[in-house]
Design a protein around this motif. Sequence first.
Motif, PDB file in Angstrom:
ATOM      1  N   ARG A   1      18.699 -23.429  80.916  1.00 51.27           N
ATOM      2  CA  ARG A   1      18.392 -22.693  79.690  1.00 51.27           C
ATOM      3  C   ARG A   1      17.250 -21.753  80.014  1.00 51.27           C
TER       4      ARG A   1
ATOM      5  N   VAL B   1      14.761 -26.178  81.722  1.00 49.48           N
ATOM      6  CA  VAL B   1      14.264 -25.032  80.961  1.00 49.48           C
ATOM      7  C   VAL B   1      13.539 -24.121  81.939  1.00 49.48           C
TER       8      VAL B   1
ATOM      9  N   PHE C   1      13.656 -24.459  73.342  1.00 48.30           N
ATOM     10  CA  PHE C   1      14.327 -25.244  74.378  1.00 48.30           C
ATOM     11  C   PHE C   1      13.590 -26.513  74.795  1.00 48.30           C
TER      12      PHE C   1
END
Length: 250
Positions: free
Chosen positions: A29, A5, A78
């Motif tokens: 992400r 993330v 996320f």
Amino acid sequence: MRSRVALVTGGGSGIGQGIALALAAQGHRVAVLDRVEEAARAVADEIREAGDAAVAVCADVSDPGQVERAVAEIGEAFGAVEILVNNAGFAKDNHVLDMPLEDWDAVVDTHLRGAFLFLKATAPAMRAVGWGRVVNISSISAIVDDERVNYVAAKAGLEGLTRAAALDLAPVGITVNAVGPGVVVTRMTEVSAARAGRTLEEHLKHQAKGIPRGRTGTPHDIARAVLFFTAEDADYVTGQVLYVSGGPHG
């Protein structure tokens, strides 16, 4: 390579946009954070259209409450931030004797205070899992530049923060490094050109003359350096400042 993330502040344009796109292309992400909501959404949409994962977040990086809210939003979307890129910034240049206090505060608060706030908000979760990457976007101006005392001071402070935080966080598996761009063509370049009384084309030609590589930089050049520092196997590199400026020059 694991999918992590990643959070990129100031990710709605320029260097931040280039970094966000590069991290997404690596499979991460990406949370694209910008104080201009439309800009953040546009970059997040671009990432999603390419088949990667992204979320847009709007926040003022110098506001502690907004920073905490932004990190919570990303967590809901996320999970905890594992890669932090402190890129948010802007310029309000002036001679030291003509620098308004509000312009000093605005630039220092965004570049330096904002980086500190996001580091404080995200590092505990990184420490909990024993892994984290922090990259602060500095500038070659941190060495010295004229008529932009607030920007120079903010970037020099950011490099000091990088080294100090790297020492504090190395034992818990978090690396902290900085990338210092040279002349990179973004929308801010147009402001610099206007301040110098040149057209953008004239300004770029003038700047390129002082760069050993013979050209100005692109956001992609900076993004590649960020990818190095955020790599899984870059865990023995911390507290470093890498100037990406086309060669040593003043």
